[in-house]
Design a protein around this motif. Structure first.
Motif: not given
Length: 120
Positions: A47-51, A59-67, A81-83
């Motif tokens: 899982l990457v993110a869910v809404i 969010y997955a910890d690995s993408v928090k603050g970036r996605f 949105q992936m930054n």
């Protein structure tokens, strides 16, 4: 009965950005949660993110603050949105939705997947 069509994958250099989009269609009564998963070669899908329909996100910890995940309930769409992308973000990204059909049967649907490749 429910189709998810993704768009927006591609190749980018580390530090770059990409935006994924997913549109759901079919005999949908309500979509509860929409999310993004990814699967890298040799790894399990994660899982990457869910809404939720109410806008709550996770969010997955690995993408928090970036996605950032967002959705348009009226259009049955979800975006990611992936930054600040890194090579570790390289994977096939899958859209997921679960909810109820107009027949009130529950459903879970997956998109076909879109490749995201981040080069160093």
């Amino acid at each position: 009965q429910v189709q998810l069509v993704e768009s927006g994958g591609g190749s980018v250099q580390a530090g770059g950005s990409l935006r994924l989009s997913c549109a759901a269609s079919g005999i949908i009564f309500r979509i509860n949660a929409m999310g993004w998963y990814r699967q890298a070669p040799g790894k399990q899908r994660e899982l990457v993110a869910v809404i939720t329909s109410g806008g709550s996100t996770s969010y997955a910890d690995s993408v928090k603050g970036r996605f950032t995940i967002s959705r348009d309930n009226a259009k049955n769409t979800v975006s990611l949105q992936m930054n600040s992308l890194t090579p570790e973000d390289t994977a096939v990204y899958y859209c997921n939705a679960e909810g109820r059909l107009v027949t009130l049967r529950s459903f879970e649907a997956w998109g076909q997947g879109t490749q995201v490749t981040v080069s160093s």
